[in-house]
Design a protein around this motif. Structure first.
Motif, short mmCIF file in Angstrom:
data_model
loop_
_atom_site.label_atom_id
_atom_site.label_comp_id
_atom_site.label_asym_id
_atom_site.label_seq_id
_atom_site.Cartn_x
_atom_site.Cartn_y
_atom_site.Cartn_z
N LEU A 1 -15.36 8.82 -13.90
CA LEU A 1 -14.61 8.56 -12.67
C LEU A 1 -14.70 9.82 -11.81
O LEU A 1 -14.02 10.81 -12.06
N GLY A 2 -15.53 9.78 -10.80
CA GLY A 2 -15.80 10.96 -10.00
C GLY A 2 -17.04 11.67 -10.49
O GLY A 2 -17.50 11.48 -11.61
N LEU A 3 -17.61 12.53 -9.65
CA LEU A 3 -18.83 13.26 -9.99
C LEU A 3 -18.55 14.23 -11.13
O LEU A 3 -17.62 15.02 -11.06
N PRO A 4 -19.34 14.18 -12.21
CA PRO A 4 -19.12 15.12 -13.32
C PRO A 4 -19.26 16.56 -12.85
O PRO A 4 -20.16 16.89 -12.07
N VAL B 1 -29.22 15.16 -6.65
CA VAL B 1 -29.01 14.39 -5.42
C VAL B 1 -29.18 12.90 -5.67
O VAL B 1 -28.39 12.07 -5.19
N LEU B 2 -30.22 12.53 -6.45
CA LEU B 2 -30.44 11.12 -6.77
C LEU B 2 -29.27 10.55 -7.58
O LEU B 2 -28.86 9.40 -7.38
N TYR B 3 -28.75 11.34 -8.50
CA TYR B 3 -27.60 10.91 -9.29
C TYR B 3 -26.39 10.66 -8.40
O TYR B 3 -25.66 9.67 -8.56
N LEU B 4 -26.17 11.57 -7.45
CA LEU B 4 -25.05 11.42 -6.52
C LEU B 4 -25.24 10.18 -5.65
O LEU B 4 -24.31 9.39 -5.45
N PHE C 1 -23.06 6.45 -5.13
CA PHE C 1 -22.63 5.89 -3.85
C PHE C 1 -23.18 4.47 -3.66
O PHE C 1 -22.46 3.56 -3.24
N ILE C 2 -24.47 4.31 -3.96
CA ILE C 2 -25.10 3.01 -3.75
C ILE C 2 -24.47 1.95 -4.64
O ILE C 2 -24.17 0.83 -4.20
N ARG C 3 -24.24 2.30 -5.90
CA ARG C 3 -23.63 1.35 -6.83
C ARG C 3 -22.23 0.95 -6.37
O ARG C 3 -21.85 -0.22 -6.44
N SER C 4 -21.45 1.95 -5.92
CA SER C 4 -20.11 1.66 -5.46
C SER C 4 -20.12 0.79 -4.19
O SER C 4 -19.32 -0.13 -4.05
N PHE C 5 -21.08 1.07 -3.31
CA PHE C 5 -21.18 0.29 -2.07
C PHE C 5 -21.57 -1.15 -2.36
O PHE C 5 -21.02 -2.10 -1.78
#
Length: 271
Positions: free
Chosen positions: A143-146, A237-240, A244-248
Motif C-alpha cells: 500500500l503505497g510506494l515501497p 520509474v516503470l514500477y512507479l 499508477f496505470i493499474r490503479s487508474f
C-alpha cells in the motif's frame, strides 16, 4: 499440572519474543552501515558511492527478513531494529543525498522538500508498525510506494543526471529535483497498491515463452543501458508508472484495487 504446563509454554513463547538472533540482525546491521556510509559519502560529494551504498542496503534489507523467515528466527527486537535501519537507509540518507546534491541551491524550500521525503518515510514505517501482523502469509501488494524503491529512484536519478550531464541550469535542475523528491515522498504514504512480488514461486514451472521474454528484456537493457544506475532508474520509474496505470484502470472499471488483492502496508515482514 495443566496450569503448570500452560505457564511453561507461555514462558517459552515470551522468551522467544525477547530473543535476539544473530544472522538476520547482522544483515540488518550491514544494511544500516550502508545507509550510514551513503550519508558520509554524500557529505563528501561522492554521490555515486552514496548511491551504490543505498543499492547494497536494499539488497541486505531484503535478505534479513527472508532469512529470518526461512530460518524461523523472527523476533520483536529484529522487527524494531529493521524499522530503525530502514529509516536511516531509505528515509534520512536519500533525503540528505538530494539536499547535498541539488536542493541546497533553493535554500529553505530545498531543505523543506528533503524533510517532506524524510517524514513521509517515517510515516510509512509507523503505519506499518501499527497495522501489519508479520505472522500473516505474504501479501501480493504494497500500500503505497515501497521505501526501498523510492530511495533507489532518487539516488539513481542523481547518478543518471551526473553521468549524462544535460545542459540544464543548476537552479532549474534543483526545481526538478524538488518536485521529484516531494512527489516520491507522497507516493510512499499514498493508497496506491504496488506489486510486492511475494507470491512469486521460483520452484513453480512457467511457460517457456515467459523465460524467453525475460532473457530478451535483460539483453535489451544490457545493450541499451551501460551504467547500472541507468537501468535501476528505468526500472524504478516503470514500477512507479505501473502502479499508477493499474490503479487508474481499476478506478475506470469502478473497482477498488485493494478489494481483490491482499495488500501489505510495508516492504516486508521485518526480521
Amino acid at each position: 499440572m495443566y496450569k503448570r504446563a500452560f505457564e511453561l509454554r507461555s514462558a517459552r513463547r515470551n522468551l522467544k519474543k525477547k530473543t535476539v538472533y544473530l544472522l538476520p540482525n547482522l544483515l540488518t546491521t550491514v544494511a544500516l552501515f550502508c545507509g550510514f556510509f551513503a550519508i558520509i559519502r554524500a557529505m563528501d560529494g561522492d554521490f555515486r558511492s552514496a548511491a551504490l551504498a543505498i543499492f547494497f542496503s536494499t539488497i541486505f534489507d531484503n535478505l534479513d527478513g527472508r532469512i529470518a523467515r526461512l530460518t524461523h528466527t523472527q523476533s520483536s527486537f529484529g522487527a524494531e531494529y529493521d524499522s530503525l535501519s530502514d529509516m536511516i537507509c531509505f528515509g534520512a540518507a536519500p533525503s540528505l543525498i538530494m539536499y547535498e546534491w541539488s536542493l541546497k541551491l533553493m535554500g529553505r524550500p530545498g531543505w523543506a522538500a528533503a524533510f517532506i521525503y524524510c517524514v513521509t518515510a517515517a510515516l510509512r514505517l509507523a503505519r506499518f508498525n501499527v497495522s501489519l501482523d508479520c505472522e500473516d502469509e505474504p501479501k501480493t501488494h504494497f500500500l503505497g510506494l515501497p521505501s526501498p524503491v523510492a530511495a533507489m529512484l532518487l539516488v539513481s536519478y542523481v547518478t543518471v543526471i551526473r553521468n549524462h550531464n544535460p545542459a540544464i541550469s543548476p537552479f532549474f535542475l534543483a526545481m526538478i529535483s524538488w518536485f521529484l523528491t516531494v512527489s516520491v515522498g507522497l507516493m510512499m504514504i499514498s493508497n496506491i497498491p504496488f506489486y510486492s512480488g511475494k507470491n512469486i514461486n521460483f520452484r513453480k514451472s512457467v511457460p517457456f515463452s515467459r523465460v524467453v521474454w525475460v532473457v530478451l528484456a535483460i539483453v535489451a537493457l544490457s545493450q541499451s543501458l551501460i551504467d547500472i544506475f541507468d537501468m535501476l532508474f528505468v526500472i524504478s520509474v516503470l514500477y512507479l508508472l505501473w502502479g499508477f496505470i493499474r490503479s487508474f484502470i481499476a478506478r475506470f472499471r469502478k473497482n477498488d484495487p485493494t478489494t481483490d488483492e491482499r495488500v501489505v502496508d510495508e516492504d516486508n515482514c521485518n526480521s
